[in-house]
Design an enzyme around this catalytic site. Structure first.
Site, short mmCIF file in Angstrom:
data_model
loop_
_atom_site.label_atom_id
_atom_site.label_comp_id
_atom_site.label_asym_id
_atom_site.label_seq_id
_atom_site.Cartn_x
_atom_site.Cartn_y
_atom_site.Cartn_z
N CYS A 100 1.08 -1.13 -0.02
CA CYS A 100 0.12 0.00 -0.12
C CYS A 100 0.94 1.23 0.09
O CYS A 100 0.55 2.17 -0.74
CB CYS A 100 -1.18 -0.03 1.22
SG CYS A 100 -2.10 1.37 1.32
N CYS A 198 -6.27 -2.60 7.67
CA CYS A 198 -7.54 -1.97 7.42
C CYS A 198 -8.61 -2.67 6.59
O CYS A 198 -9.91 -2.18 6.70
CB CYS A 198 -7.20 -0.62 6.50
SG CYS A 198 -6.84 -0.80 4.86
#
Length: 358
Positions: A100, A198
């Site tokens: 990410c 997440c």
């Protein structure tokens, strides 16, 4: 432009930069839409779901700075979530936060911020930057708070990216961060830290892979290192290298997952003596300086974020792979995880572990 998650770290980063005289904007990246939000009628269901951008929006209002929400849901799925699923199906254990940072936070976010007129991007990462005038390049350095240091996740950064990045919290300890955030009147001062990935609530990897990855929980054989059949597993995506619990084996001694073979849908397990490794190979390498060391180098080595740094020999890159040797064997060297190389406080770079060496 500060990447604001709504947590204490990024909120304080924005406050500190504003106090230092920067013209500050804040933005939250919307990365994930929960499954309940994707079903028919999801718009209505969304009203009952917490919006991760709201905490960041309130922090921005407290600081009186402009605030944006960047919708990266589709590219995040394609670049990070799909990678996570594919790696597990290959029998590897990925680190999605590393990917990410490389492909979303310090790629798409920087591009979006610059399009809005921002010259610099800041995050709440615990890391430091320095510029070496003699060498004409940026150095990525460990945070002063070694317990919170997050450089392990940042080894993919390039010189091009570093010239546009600020890490305001690199010189602070976590307790100082909370104290300062309270002094600035930020609601996030006492907000608990999230330990989850997440997009995987509750860190339930198995359920996520079943739902999103359509992972087939096809039972298969478990062998020892001599090829003897010991039992049956419940589907290879339920296991990771080094795993000891949940194997369903009663052998009178602890055994660990040593190999996950998707081609044969099998596991290989072994005892304590089989779970120790004297080195590794790494691929998909990045070196902060823009080039790999040309000589054998004694470096600090981290094979997991929470692992202690250990000394090792880093050999010159050959055919896109780096070899690392440990003077003392390490346990559970896991393919798919990142290995990061340090020289004292400086981050040299890192890569993805492709093979453990006995």
């Amino acid at each position: 432009m500060v990447a604001m998650s709504g947590g204490v770290d990024s909120s304080l980063a924005a406050a500190l930069l504003k106090e230092q005289g920067f013209e500050v904007m804040g933005a939250t990246m919307r990365l994930w839409r929960p499954p309940a939000d994707r079903r028919e009628g999801g718009e209505e269901g969304r009203k009952n779901l917490p919006d991760p951008a709201e905490d960041a929006r309130r922090a921005a209002e407290t600081l009186a700075i402009p605030f944006y929400v960047f919708d990266f849901i589709q590219p995040f799925y394609e670049r990070v979530v799909q990678y996570f699923i594919d790696e597990y199906k290959r029998g590897r254990t990925p680190n999605p936060c590393v990917v990410c940072n490389k492909r979303v936070k310090f790629d798409l976010f920087i591009e979006k911020a610059r399009n809005l007129g921002a010259e610099l991007v800041a995050t709440g990462h615990y890391a430091r930057l320095s510029y070496n005038e003699e060498e004409g390049r940026y150095l990525l350095l460990k945070a002063h708070d070694k317990k919170k240091d997050q450089t392990y996740f940042l080894y993919n950064l390039s010189q091009r990216q570093l010239q546009h990045i600020l890490f305001p919290l690199g010189h602070y300890r976590k307790e100082e961060t909370r104290r300062l955030a309270a002094a600035y009147g930020l609601e996030a001062a006492n907000k608990p830290e999230s330990q989850e990935i997440c997009f995987i609530p509750g860190n339930d990897y198995k359920e996520f892979l079943r739902r999103e990855g359509k992972a087939k929980e096809e039972p298969g054989p478990i062998y020892d290192t001599e090829g003897n059949l010991l039992g049956r597993h419940k589907g290879i995506t339920n296991y990771t290298i080094g795993q000891r619990k949940g194997l369903g084996l009663a052998l009178g001694k602890p055994v660990y997952v040593l190999e996950i073979n998707p081609c044969t849908n099998s596991l290989v397990v072994g005892g304590e003596e089989d779970n120790s490794f004297h080195g590794l190979y790494a691929e998909k390498l990045n070196f902060i300086a823009g080039k790999a060391p040309e000589q054998v180098l004694e470096a600090g080595i981290k094979i997991r974020y929470n692992a202690a740094e250990t000394k090792g020999l880093l050999y010159p890159v050959v055919d896109g792979r780096a070899r690392v040797e440990f003077p003392q064997p390490l346990k559970a060297v896991t393919t798919g995880q990142s290995v990061v190389f340090y020289l004292g406080e400086e981050v040299l770079g890192g890569g993805i572990i492709s093979k453990a060496i006995k």
